[in-house]
Design an enzyme around this catalytic site. Structure first.
Site, short mmCIF file in Angstrom:
data_model
loop_
_atom_site.label_atom_id
_atom_site.label_comp_id
_atom_site.label_asym_id
_atom_site.label_seq_id
_atom_site.Cartn_x
_atom_site.Cartn_y
_atom_site.Cartn_z
CE LYS A 193 -1.93 3.03 1.91
NZ LYS A 193 -1.73 4.44 1.47
CD GLU A 268 12.91 1.12 8.02
OE1 GLU A 268 13.36 0.00 7.74
OE2 GLU A 268 13.02 2.10 7.28
CB CYS A 302 13.40 8.78 8.41
SG CYS A 302 14.45 7.64 7.52
CD GLU A 401 9.84 13.09 11.43
OE1 GLU A 401 8.65 12.75 11.48
OE2 GLU A 401 10.74 12.35 11.00
P1 NAD Z 1 2.29 8.51 7.37
O1 NAD Z 1 2.43 7.76 8.64
O2 NAD Z 1 1.31 9.61 7.31
O3 NAD Z 1 1.90 7.53 6.17
C1 NAD Z 1 2.69 6.42 5.83
C2 NAD Z 1 1.82 5.38 5.18
O4 NAD Z 1 0.89 4.89 6.14
C3 NAD Z 1 1.00 5.87 4.00
O5 NAD Z 1 0.98 4.89 3.00
C4 NAD Z 1 -0.38 6.06 4.61
O6 NAD Z 1 -1.41 5.93 3.65
C5 NAD Z 1 -0.42 4.89 5.58
N1 NAD Z 1 -1.39 5.02 6.68
C6 NAD Z 1 -1.88 6.15 7.25
N2 NAD Z 1 -2.76 5.84 8.24
C7 NAD Z 1 -2.84 4.48 8.28
C8 NAD Z 1 -3.55 3.56 9.08
N3 NAD Z 1 -4.39 3.96 10.05
N4 NAD Z 1 -3.38 2.25 8.87
C9 NAD Z 1 -2.53 1.80 7.92
N5 NAD Z 1 -1.83 2.64 7.10
C10 NAD Z 1 -1.97 3.97 7.30
O7 NAD Z 1 3.76 9.01 7.00
P2 NAD Z 1 4.18 9.97 5.81
O8 NAD Z 1 3.75 11.35 6.17
O9 NAD Z 1 3.74 9.36 4.52
O10 NAD Z 1 5.78 9.85 5.86
C11 NAD Z 1 6.60 10.67 6.61
C12 NAD Z 1 7.02 10.00 7.90
O11 NAD Z 1 7.72 8.78 7.61
C13 NAD Z 1 7.98 10.81 8.72
O12 NAD Z 1 7.61 10.77 10.07
C14 NAD Z 1 9.32 10.10 8.54
O13 NAD Z 1 10.26 10.29 9.57
C15 NAD Z 1 8.89 8.69 8.43
N6 NAD Z 1 9.94 7.87 7.79
C16 NAD Z 1 10.71 7.05 8.58
C17 NAD Z 1 11.74 6.30 8.02
C18 NAD Z 1 12.62 5.43 8.89
O14 NAD Z 1 13.39 4.66 8.34
N7 NAD Z 1 12.56 5.53 10.19
C19 NAD Z 1 11.98 6.37 6.67
C20 NAD Z 1 11.18 7.22 5.89
C21 NAD Z 1 10.15 7.95 6.48
#
Ligand code: NAD
Length: 508
Positions: A193, A268, A302, A401
């Site tokens: 997804k 992550e 991240c 963040e």
């Molecule tokens: P997000 O959590 O908003 O969304 C990530 C994914 O989760 C999307 O595909 C979204 O549709 C899905 N999602 C949202 N709500 C959900 C639910 N209730 N159930 C299942 N799936 C759901 O994150 P974002 O804004 O897309 O990405 C940015 C974030 O990702 C930042 O916090 C960043 O630090 C983190 N990130 C972490 C790493 C790492 O390795 N630690 C790497 C890249 C990004």
């Protein structure tokens, strides 16, 4: 010259954009390209000029259920093919990613606003991820021999089953391959997804995987909204594990959603990573790394070093040099080869990042550079690369963040204070240390609360090393064999040599 290259890049992108505009991006379930079950779609925009790229299938619960069944049906045969066959197929995926790398990079830049200079490398890294795990596939099941006095114990590993992979919008193509490649190498089938703000390259990846000859149902891609499609995936009983990359708060939701079916999770999550520069560091190398690790990839990374902890003895000089660099950063069109910082992913994210300018001033920090929204010919989700100084660790700009090209500087007296400040956040993903003192680098490596510490280096990746965070930054590690620990079950088999005495009950 750079304008000419920009024009040429836009020309190369034209066919892809026409395709995305002509019909909605579809889901790929059991090898078939399908609209959402209720035909619903959502619109996708480029953050460069806010123009519409096209419509995207808004995957429904029904679509996710169908995809989970497809992954379940495909599992037994995929899990039972030889590691060698799996290796060959995954290398074919890597070949095809390489052959399409330019297109992937251009589409990714257009869809996310990330400068092409970084996305070209990210596309190639996607191929590397597939190659790296392809070569590990033949040995993924290997275990240990653990002989005891009267028993022989040995372990073996078996793929856990169909898995759900949920990815974010920052470097979405590379991150998807980082999860999908080890899952496939382990013998798992996948339902992916992608993030709703960056659907384009996920569909290119699905096409590549399909054309490389992976059997139908081994990888299924369902586009859609997190709270609907993502949620349904985390709740489906056929899915044995969820690999998730995204925000910490979403990780909590997923843990709740997956609880009734006891999902194994790998998270992550977010970070507020410190880069700590001591006065005995190599000044100019530290300066390069500090600027690179927050202003590259638009700061939407991240592992970005979003907090600079600088020793007071060199603070004035160092901050002055950082400031000069920030003013010199080239903000512009991501497809222009000279651009270093592009627009943020989405209008809403631009608003979120910009809201911290006001917060910083209210909290008493100084905006030493940037601090305003920007645009390209009146359009786009740009913000000026920004530097906050005179900050302290209690401020929101030091704790939260922000996920943009925004650096918060905090000064410290000595090693003890540096560690105290570095660790006083909820996150623990990465830490960067710049020092000429070997003993200190070892102490910092031990005392910093982060899953990954780089000493005298920017984020330098080695694919077999563990990648992941502590505290609110994540659960579990990826990379090399660590990935297989997640996507596989370890089984222990204990065989007696028939010389020990078996306890007897009810013998008289
Ligand atoms: P997000 O959590 O908003 O969304 C990530 C994914 O989760 C999307 O595909 C979204 O549709 C899905 N999602 C949202 N709500 C959900 C639910 N209730 N159930 C299942 N799936 C759901 O994150 P974002 O804004 O897309 O990405 C940015 C974030 O990702 C930042 O916090 C960043 O630090 C983190 N990130 C972490 C790493 C790492 O390795 N630690 C790497 C890249 C990004």
């Amino acid at each position: 010259m750079s304008q000419e290259i920009l024009e040429a890049n836009l020309k190369k992108l034209k066919t892809s954009l026409e395709q995305f505009a002509a019909r909605p991006i579809q889901n790929c379930i059991k090898g078939k390209w399908l609209a959402a079950s209720d035909s619903s779609t959502f619109s996708n925009y480029s953050p460069i000029d806010n123009s519409k790229i096209g419509e995207v299938a808004a995957g429904t619960v029904e679509d996710v259920v169908k995809a989970c069944h497809a992954a379940e049906e495909a599992f037994d045969s995929w899990a039972s093919i030889s590691g060698k066959q799996r290796r060959e197929l995954l290398h074919q995926v890597a070949d095809s990613i390489e052959a399409n790398a330019e297109k992937i990079a251009l589409v990714e830049s257009w869809d996310t606003g990330q400068p092409l200079r970084f996305m070209s490398k990210a596309a190639i890294r996607g191929a590397e991820n597939f190659r790296f795990f392809a070569d590990m596939a033949p040995n993924a099941r290997d275990g240990l021999s653990l002989p005891a006095q009267q028993h022989m114990n040995y372990t073996l590993r078996q793929p856990i089953g169909p898995v759900g992979i949920i990815t974010p919008w920052n470097t979405p193509f590379m991150l998807s391959t980082w999860k999908i490649a080890p899952a496939l190498a382990a013998g798992c089938t996948v339902v992916h997804k992608p993030a709703e703000w960056s659907p384009c390259t996920a569909t290119l990846l699905a096409k590549i995987i399909h054309e490389a000859g992976l059997p139908a149902g081994v990888v299924n891609t369902v586009q859609g909204v997190g709270e609907v499609a993502g949620k349904a995936l985390t709740e489906h009983k056929a899915i044995k594990a969820i690999a998730f990359v995204g925000e910490s708060s979403t990780g909590s939701e997923i843990m709740k959603q997956g609880a009734p079916t006891l999902k194994r999770v790998h998270f992550e999550l977010g970070g507020k990573n410190p880069v700590i520069v001591f006065d005995d560091a190599d000044f100019s190398r530290a300066l390069d790394a500090v600027v690179f690790m927050i202003y590259s990839l638009n700061g939407e990374r991240c592992t970005s070093s979003s907090r600079l902890l600088i020793q007071k003895t060199i603070a004035k000089d160092f901050i002055e040099q950082v400031k000069k660099r920030v003013f010199a950063l080239k903000l512009g069109h991501p497809l222009n080869p000279t651009t270093e910082v592009g627009p943020l992913i989405h209008r809403k994210h631009q608003e979120k990042v910009a809201s911290y300018f006001e917060i910083a001033l209210r909290e008493g920090a100084t905006i030493a550079a940037g601090g305003k929204k920007a645009d390209l010919e009146g359009k786009g989700c740009f913000i000026e690369p920004t530097l906050f100084t005179n900050a302290d660790n209690s401020m929101r700009i030091a704790q939260e963040e922000i996920f943009g090209p925004v650096l918060t500087v905090i000064e410290f007296e000595d090693e003890e204070e540096a560690i105290e400040i570095a660790n006083s956040v909820r996150y623990g993903l990465a830490g960067y240390v710049w020092t000429g003192d070997v003993g200190r680098s070892i102490r910092m490596g031990r005392d910093l609360e982060a899953g990954m510490i780089w000493v005298n280096s920017e984020n330098n990746r080695h694919l077999s090393s563990p990648f992941g965070g502590m505290k609110s930054s994540g659960i579990g590690r990826d990379g090399g064999d660590y990935s297989f620990d997640f996507y596989m079950e370890s089984k222990n088999v204990c065989i007696a040599t028939n010389v020990h005495s078996v306890p007897k009950l009810a013998t008289s």
